[in-house]
Design a protein around this motif. Structure first.
Motif, PDB file in Angstrom:
ATOM      1  N   MET A   1     -70.515 -61.041   2.574  1.00 58.85           N
ATOM      2  CA  MET A   1     -70.773 -59.612   2.453  1.00 58.85           C
ATOM      3  C   MET A   1     -69.897 -58.816   3.413  1.00 58.85           C
ATOM      4  O   MET A   1     -69.295 -57.812   3.050  1.00 58.85           O
ATOM      5  N   ASN A   2     -69.803 -59.255   4.679  1.00 58.77           N
ATOM      6  CA  ASN A   2     -68.957 -58.564   5.644  1.00 58.77           C
ATOM      7  C   ASN A   2     -67.496 -58.571   5.207  1.00 58.77           C
ATOM      8  O   ASN A   2     -66.786 -57.579   5.359  1.00 58.77           O
ATOM      9  N   GLN A   3     -67.055 -59.703   4.670  1.00 54.07           N
ATOM     10  CA  GLN A   3     -65.679 -59.813   4.199  1.00 54.07           C
ATOM     11  C   GLN A   3     -65.398 -58.775   3.110  1.00 54.07           C
ATOM     12  O   GLN A   3     -64.361 -58.098   3.126  1.00 54.07           O
ATOM     13  N   GLN A   4     -66.306 -58.620   2.178  1.00 54.30           N
ATOM     14  CA  GLN A   4     -66.126 -57.662   1.086  1.00 54.30           C
ATOM     15  C   GLN A   4     -66.080 -56.233   1.600  1.00 54.30           C
ATOM     16  O   GLN A   4     -65.266 -55.413   1.143  1.00 54.30           O
ATOM     17  N   LYS A   5     -66.922 -55.922   2.567  1.00 48.42           N
ATOM     18  CA  LYS A   5     -66.943 -54.570   3.128  1.00 48.42           C
ATOM     19  C   LYS A   5     -65.648 -54.276   3.874  1.00 48.42           C
ATOM     20  O   LYS A   5     -65.095 -53.175   3.778  1.00 48.42           O
ATOM     21  N   ILE A   6     -65.169 -55.252   4.636  1.00 46.70           N
ATOM     22  CA  ILE A   6     -63.913 -55.082   5.365  1.00 46.70           C
ATOM     23  C   ILE A   6     -62.745 -54.894   4.399  1.00 46.70           C
ATOM     24  O   ILE A   6     -61.891 -54.021   4.598  1.00 46.70           O
ATOM     25  N   ASP A   7     -62.719 -55.713   3.338  1.00 45.64           N
ATOM     26  CA  ASP A   7     -61.667 -55.587   2.322  1.00 45.64           C
ATOM     27  C   ASP A   7     -61.645 -54.185   1.729  1.00 45.64           C
ATOM     28  O   ASP A   7     -60.574 -53.576   1.578  1.00 45.64           O
ATOM     29  N   LYS A   8     -62.813 -53.668   1.423  1.00 43.42           N
ATOM     30  CA  LYS A   8     -62.919 -52.353   0.783  1.00 43.42           C
ATOM     31  C   LYS A   8     -62.408 -51.243   1.693  1.00 43.42           C
ATOM     32  O   LYS A   8     -61.626 -50.380   1.283  1.00 43.42           O
ATOM     33  N   VAL A   9     -62.827 -51.265   2.959  1.00 43.85           N
ATOM     34  CA  VAL A   9     -62.398 -50.226   3.899  1.00 43.85           C
ATOM     35  C   VAL A   9     -60.892 -50.309   4.137  1.00 43.85           C
ATOM     36  O   VAL A   9     -60.203 -49.285   4.187  1.00 43.85           O
ATOM     37  N   PHE A  10     -60.365 -51.518   4.276  1.00 44.69           N
ATOM     38  CA  PHE A  10     -58.929 -51.687   4.515  1.00 44.69           C
ATOM     39  C   PHE A  10     -58.120 -51.196   3.319  1.00 44.69           C
ATOM     40  O   PHE A  10     -57.081 -50.533   3.490  1.00 44.69           O
ATOM     41  N   GLU A  11     -58.576 -51.479   2.126  1.00 44.85           N
ATOM     42  CA  GLU A  11     -57.881 -51.024   0.924  1.00 44.85           C
ATOM     43  C   GLU A  11     -57.891 -49.504   0.835  1.00 44.85           C
ATOM     44  O   GLU A  11     -56.907 -48.882   0.414  1.00 44.85           O
ATOM     45  N   GLN A  12     -58.992 -48.899   1.252  1.00 52.36           N
ATOM     46  CA  GLN A  12     -59.085 -47.437   1.229  1.00 52.36           C
ATOM     47  C   GLN A  12     -58.106 -46.802   2.213  1.00 52.36           C
ATOM     48  O   GLN A  12     -57.402 -45.845   1.872  1.00 52.36           O
ATOM     49  N   ILE A  13     -58.030 -47.338   3.421  1.00 51.41           N
ATOM     50  CA  ILE A  13     -57.168 -46.734   4.440  1.00 51.41           C
ATOM     51  C   ILE A  13     -55.693 -46.926   4.090  1.00 51.41           C
ATOM     52  O   ILE A  13     -54.852 -46.053   4.358  1.00 51.41           O
ATOM     53  N   THR A  14     -55.334 -48.036   3.473  1.00 55.93           N
ATOM     54  CA  THR A  14     -53.928 -48.290   3.154  1.00 55.93           C
ATOM     55  C   THR A  14     -53.467 -47.536   1.905  1.00 55.93           C
ATOM     56  O   THR A  14     -52.271 -47.546   1.585  1.00 55.93           O
ATOM     57  N   LYS A  15     -54.384 -46.848   1.232  1.00 55.22           N
ATOM     58  CA  LYS A  15     -53.991 -45.958   0.130  1.00 55.22           C
ATOM     59  C   LYS A  15     -53.440 -44.637   0.651  1.00 55.22           C
ATOM     60  O   LYS A  15     -52.821 -43.880  -0.094  1.00 55.22           O
ATOM     61  N   ASN A  16     -53.679 -44.356   1.928  1.00 54.83           N
ATOM     62  CA  ASN A  16     -53.140 -43.150   2.554  1.00 54.83           C
ATOM     63  C   ASN A  16     -51.613 -43.177   2.475  1.00 54.83           C
ATOM     64  O   ASN A  16     -50.987 -44.165   2.854  1.00 54.83           O
ATOM     65  N   LYS A  17     -51.012 -42.096   2.003  1.00 57.21           N
ATOM     66  CA  LYS A  17     -49.556 -42.058   1.817  1.00 57.21           C
ATOM     67  C   LYS A  17     -48.790 -42.188   3.129  1.00 57.21           C
ATOM     68  O   LYS A  17     -47.600 -42.510   3.123  1.00 57.21           O
ATOM     69  N   ARG A  18     -49.459 -41.923   4.244  1.00 57.78           N
ATOM     70  CA  ARG A  18     -48.799 -42.033   5.543  1.00 57.78           C
ATOM     71  C   ARG A  18     -48.797 -43.467   6.086  1.00 57.78           C
ATOM     72  O   ARG A  18     -48.115 -43.775   7.051  1.00 57.78           O
ATOM     73  N   ILE A  19     -49.571 -44.352   5.468  1.00 59.55           N
ATOM     74  CA  ILE A  19     -49.653 -45.739   5.937  1.00 59.55           C
ATOM     75  C   ILE A  19     -48.644 -46.581   5.161  1.00 59.55           C
ATOM     76  O   ILE A  19     -48.807 -46.831   3.969  1.00 59.55           O
ATOM     77  N   HIS A  20     -47.601 -47.017   5.840  1.00 58.27           N
ATOM     78  CA  HIS A  20     -46.554 -47.828   5.210  1.00 58.27           C
ATOM     79  C   HIS A  20     -46.741 -49.308   5.495  1.00 58.27           C
ATOM     80  O   HIS A  20     -46.244 -50.146   4.734  1.00 58.27           O
ATOM     81  N   GLU A  21     -47.414 -49.619   6.588  1.00 57.78           N
ATOM     82  CA  GLU A  21     -47.709 -51.004   6.941  1.00 57.78           C
ATOM     83  C   GLU A  21     -48.911 -51.009   7.869  1.00 57.78           C
ATOM     84  O   GLU A  21     -49.154 -50.047   8.601  1.00 57.78           O
ATOM     85  N   ALA A  22     -49.669 -52.089   7.833  1.00 57.53           N
ATOM     86  CA  ALA A  22     -50.884 -52.154   8.657  1.00 57.53           C
ATOM     87  C   ALA A  22     -51.328 -53.595   8.809  1.00 57.53           C
ATOM     88  O   ALA A  22     -50.975 -54.471   8.009  1.00 57.53           O
ATOM     89  N   VAL A  23     -52.112 -53.825   9.871  1.00 58.71           N
ATOM     90  CA  VAL A  23     -52.738 -55.130  10.071  1.00 58.71           C
ATOM     91  C   VAL A  23     -54.113 -54.900  10.682  1.00 58.71           C
ATOM     92  O   VAL A  23     -54.312 -53.983  11.488  1.00 58.71           O
ATOM     93  N   LEU A  24     -55.067 -55.713  10.253  1.00 56.14           N
ATOM     94  CA  LEU A  24     -56.436 -55.650  10.769  1.00 56.14           C
ATOM     95  C   LEU A  24     -56.916 -57.069  11.030  1.00 56.14           C
ATOM     96  O   LEU A  24     -56.727 -57.968  10.211  1.00 56.14           O
TER      97      LEU A  24
END
Length: 345
Positions: A1-24
């Motif tokens: 469950m935690n993995q799914q929630k983390i995946d969802k939040v990370f996918e949302q933040i990386t949709k931001n046009k200002r985010i070109h690369e990221a790591v969590l």
């Protein structure tokens, strides 16, 4: 469950046009739960700029030296700096407080000193965006003297975030140890934790990560080399996870010190909802910023280039990483707050 929630939040933040690369990278203290996410070619071993997370390393050295009895947070800065360095540094409403500043004022950001990095029409951040530049400690002090302090030290429990506070702490560390800051970091932190990919720039051959300003890639080795104690560190998510765990679990200094230094103050409005304590940020999760949906607090630090390293005590989870964007320093804070709120249950 935690993995799914983390995946969802990370996918949302990386949709931001200002985010070109990221790591969590997310783990609990024992490592029983571990999750890493990469975007744009970054992974847990990709070097990135720590920026102001470096302040946690400087804080570590100060607390170790305090534990060794080599300094006190109640020491006045006059013990470590010449009068001509301090003279006219802090004049508020016609009264000079320069000689009354203490190490505690610097560590807790309660000095009232202005921030050359963000303030003034020709601030360091604006200049660094347009070209690389080098400055030394004396130049930083001179620039600080040209700006007005925001309040007298310890005034009404106010705090104002300013890099110069930690630049001064870096110089104090060097004076007390009779060593360079790089050598002290190595002795107190890098070697004990076996950090192989964390460093301050020393040589021209050292690798310097780039960072983004909107859609532009910036390469600023001289600026980063100049930031040192307040923001010059480079690391990876893997190394930073080792460090942040050690910082909060007593591997580097007695963790009881957090109970001795537990008071925090709200920072300037532009940094809402961040509070500041003994060298670290505190972000309450039960207030307006989360629409009262969270609980507990995040403690750690973020950096202006998009880096972050935080601990969520209520869930025993550590969050480190980078979104590599200097145009909006709130991005890493938003990411970690979203993660913390999504994992509340």
């Amino acid at each position: 469950m935690n993995q799914q929630k983390i995946d969802k939040v990370f996918e949302q933040i990386t949709k931001n046009k200002r985010i070109h690369e990221a790591v969590l990278f997310v783990e609990n203290a024992d490592g029983d739960f571990s999750c890493s996410k990469g975007y744009g070619g970054k992974d847990v071993d990709t070097p990135f700029l720590m920026a102001s997370i470096t302040k946690l390393f400087t804080t570590t050295c100060i607390l170790i030296l305090k534990e060794q009895g080599k300094l006190s947070l109640e020491d006045e800065v006059t013990k470590y700096f010449k009068d001509d360095t301090l003279s006219k540094l802090h004049i508020y409403k016609g009264k000079e407080y320069s000689m009354r500043l203490t190490l505690s004022n610097l560590l807790f950001q309660t000095s009232g000193l202005p921030d050359v990095f963000e303030e003034g029409s020709n601030n360091a951040k604006k200049r660094a965006i347009h070209k690389d530049m080098q400055f030394n400690f004396d130049e930083m002090i001179t620039l600080t003297k040209q700006l007005k302090p925001h309040f007298a030290p310890n005034m009404k429990k106010r705090a104002h975030y300013a890099d110069v506070n930690f630049d001064m702490l870096g110089k104090i560390i060097e004076t007390v140890t009779n060593s360079t800051l790089e050598e002290v970091y190595q002795q107190f932190i890098f070697d004990p934790l076996e950090l192989k990919s964390t460093y301050l720039l020393k040589n021209d051959c050292d690798f310097v990560p780039t960072f983004y300003y909107k859609n532009n890639v910036l390469y600023r080795p001289e600026f980063i080399k100049s930031s040192r104690a307040s923001g010059g560190g480079i690391s990876t998510a893997r190394d930073l996870m080792i460090f942040i765990k050690a910082f909060f679990t007593g591997r580097l200094f007695d963790e009881k010190v957090f109970h001795e230094l537990e008071f925090i103050n709200r920072l300037q409005v532009s940094m809402f909802p961040i509070h500041y304590g003994a060298g670290l940020m505190s972000i309450p999760l039960n207030g307006f910023a989360t629409l009262f949906m969270g609980k507990g607090e995040l403690v750690g630090h973020s950096g202006s280039t998009g880096s972050f390293a935080f601990y969520l005590p209520s869930k025993d989870l550590f969050f480190v990483g980078d979104v590599n964007q200097i145009s909006n320093p709130a991005l890493p804070i938003r990411l970690v707050m979203r993660l913390a709120v999504s994992l509340k249950s």
